[in-house]
Scaffold this motif. Structure first.
Motif, PDB file in Angstrom:
ATOM      1  N   TYR A  61      67.207  89.959 -27.104  1.00 28.84           N
ATOM      2  CA  TYR A  61      66.545  90.398 -25.876  1.00 28.84           C
ATOM      3  C   TYR A  61      67.004  89.547 -24.700  1.00 28.84           C
ATOM      4  O   TYR A  61      67.281  88.357 -24.856  1.00 28.84           O
ATOM      5  CB  TYR A  61      65.027  90.287 -26.016  1.00 28.84           C
ATOM      6  CG  TYR A  61      64.422  91.415 -26.817  1.00 28.84           C
ATOM      7  CD1 TYR A  61      63.765  92.457 -26.180  1.00 28.84           C
ATOM      8  CD2 TYR A  61      64.522  91.441 -28.199  1.00 28.84           C
ATOM      9  CE1 TYR A  61      63.212  93.501 -26.910  1.00 28.84           C
ATOM     10  CE2 TYR A  61      63.972  92.474 -28.937  1.00 28.84           C
ATOM     11  CZ  TYR A  61      63.319  93.503 -28.283  1.00 28.84           C
ATOM     12  OH  TYR A  61      62.788  94.539 -29.003  1.00 28.84           O
ATOM     13  N   VAL A  62      67.068  90.175 -23.522  1.00 24.60           N
ATOM     14  CA  VAL A  62      67.414  89.478 -22.285  1.00 24.60           C
ATOM     15  C   VAL A  62      66.345  89.838 -21.264  1.00 24.60           C
ATOM     16  O   VAL A  62      66.136  91.025 -20.966  1.00 24.60           O
ATOM     17  CB  VAL A  62      68.805  89.905 -21.768  1.00 24.60           C
ATOM     18  CG1 VAL A  62      69.124  89.205 -20.453  1.00 24.60           C
ATOM     19  CG2 VAL A  62      69.877  89.612 -22.806  1.00 24.60           C
ATOM     20  N   ASN A  63      65.647  88.844 -20.758  1.00 24.60           N
ATOM     21  CA  ASN A  63      64.562  89.052 -19.797  1.00 24.60           C
ATOM     22  C   ASN A  63      63.545  90.078 -20.295  1.00 24.60           C
ATOM     23  O   ASN A  63      63.090  90.946 -19.547  1.00 24.60           O
ATOM     24  CB  ASN A  63      65.115  89.479 -18.431  1.00 24.60           C
ATOM     25  CG  ASN A  63      65.992  88.418 -17.821  1.00 24.60           C
ATOM     26  OD1 ASN A  63      65.731  87.231 -17.954  1.00 24.60           O
ATOM     27  ND2 ASN A  63      67.058  88.831 -17.163  1.00 24.60           N
ATOM     28  N   GLY A  64      63.201  89.999 -21.575  1.00 24.54           N
ATOM     29  CA  GLY A  64      62.189  90.870 -22.150  1.00 24.54           C
ATOM     30  C   GLY A  64      62.651  92.276 -22.506  1.00 24.54           C
ATOM     31  O   GLY A  64      61.867  93.086 -22.979  1.00 24.54           O
ATOM     32  N   LYS A  65      63.933  92.569 -22.300  1.00 24.98           N
ATOM     33  CA  LYS A  65      64.470  93.892 -22.624  1.00 24.98           C
ATOM     34  C   LYS A  65      65.574  93.762 -23.660  1.00 24.98           C
ATOM     35  O   LYS A  65      66.296  92.771 -23.675  1.00 24.98           O
ATOM     36  CB  LYS A  65      65.034  94.564 -21.375  1.00 24.98           C
ATOM     37  CG  LYS A  65      63.989  94.833 -20.317  1.00 24.98           C
ATOM     38  CD  LYS A  65      64.610  95.495 -19.113  1.00 24.98           C
ATOM     39  CE  LYS A  65      63.545  95.707 -18.043  1.00 24.98           C
ATOM     40  NZ  LYS A  65      64.110  96.287 -16.829  1.00 24.98           N
ATOM     41  N   MET A  66      65.716  94.788 -24.501  1.00 27.82           N
ATOM     42  CA  MET A  66      66.779  94.766 -25.503  1.00 27.82           C
ATOM     43  C   MET A  66      68.144  94.686 -24.829  1.00 27.82           C
ATOM     44  O   MET A  66      68.409  95.435 -23.887  1.00 27.82           O
ATOM     45  CB  MET A  66      66.743  96.053 -26.340  1.00 27.82           C
ATOM     46  CG  MET A  66      65.825  96.008 -27.480  1.00 27.82           C
ATOM     47  SD  MET A  66      66.249  97.344 -28.605  1.00 27.82           S
ATOM     48  CE  MET A  66      64.657  98.058 -28.833  1.00 27.82           C
ATOM     49  N   ALA A  67      68.967  93.789 -25.320  1.00 28.41           N
ATOM     50  CA  ALA A  67      70.332  93.683 -24.807  1.00 28.41           C
ATOM     51  C   ALA A  67      71.142  94.881 -25.306  1.00 28.41           C
ATOM     52  O   ALA A  67      70.831  95.478 -26.342  1.00 28.41           O
ATOM     53  CB  ALA A  67      70.969  92.380 -25.279  1.00 28.41           C
ATOM     54  N   MET A  68      72.166  95.227 -24.563  1.00 31.59           N
ATOM     55  CA  MET A  68      73.043  96.328 -24.954  1.00 31.59           C
ATOM     56  C   MET A  68      73.850  95.942 -26.187  1.00 31.59           C
ATOM     57  O   MET A  68      74.170  94.773 -26.382  1.00 31.59           O
ATOM     58  CB  MET A  68      73.997  96.670 -23.810  1.00 31.59           C
ATOM     59  CG  MET A  68      73.316  97.242 -22.598  1.00 31.59           C
ATOM     60  SD  MET A  68      74.394  97.528 -21.164  1.00 31.59           S
ATOM     61  CE  MET A  68      75.949  97.953 -21.853  1.00 31.59           C
ATOM     62  N   ASP A  69      74.171  96.945 -27.018  1.00 36.31           N
ATOM     63  CA  ASP A  69      75.095  96.712 -28.126  1.00 36.31           C
ATOM     64  C   ASP A  69      76.391  96.152 -27.553  1.00 36.31           C
ATOM     65  O   ASP A  69      76.797  96.518 -26.456  1.00 36.31           O
ATOM     66  CB  ASP A  69      75.425  98.014 -28.850  1.00 36.31           C
ATOM     67  CG  ASP A  69      74.261  98.547 -29.665  1.00 36.31           C
ATOM     68  OD1 ASP A  69      73.193  97.916 -29.668  1.00 36.31           O
ATOM     69  OD2 ASP A  69      74.429  99.594 -30.294  1.00 36.31           O
TER      70      ASP A  69
END
Length: 74
Positions: A39-47
């Motif tokens: 996660y990055v800043n509470g959001k799933m990171a891109m594949d």
């Protein structure tokens, strides 16, 4: 793996940093029990491919550095 965390048996200091493909720091930990959960800043990171930099020292104060890539696949 759900969390990227290098093996840390027998180390004194721990510093893990994760970078995205543009070289921006997206995760950092000084805690040997805390790895990157994708996660990055509470959001799933891109594949994709990310770069890790793992620096640590042992109890004899010898310093080490490992760098490499990890592939994030959801």
């Amino acid at each position: 793996n759900e969390v990227f965390l290098p093996y840390t048996g027998g180390i004194k200091s721990f510093h893990l940093t994760i970078y995205n493909r543009w070289g921006e720091k997206i995760f950092e930990s000084l805690d040997a029990t805390q790895g990157w959960d994708g996660y990055v800043n509470g959001k799933m990171a891109m594949d994709g491919i990310y770069v890790y930099d793992f620096r640590y020292s042992d109890y004899k104060d010898k310093r080490y550095q490992n760098t490499g890539t990890l592939h994030l696949i959801r």
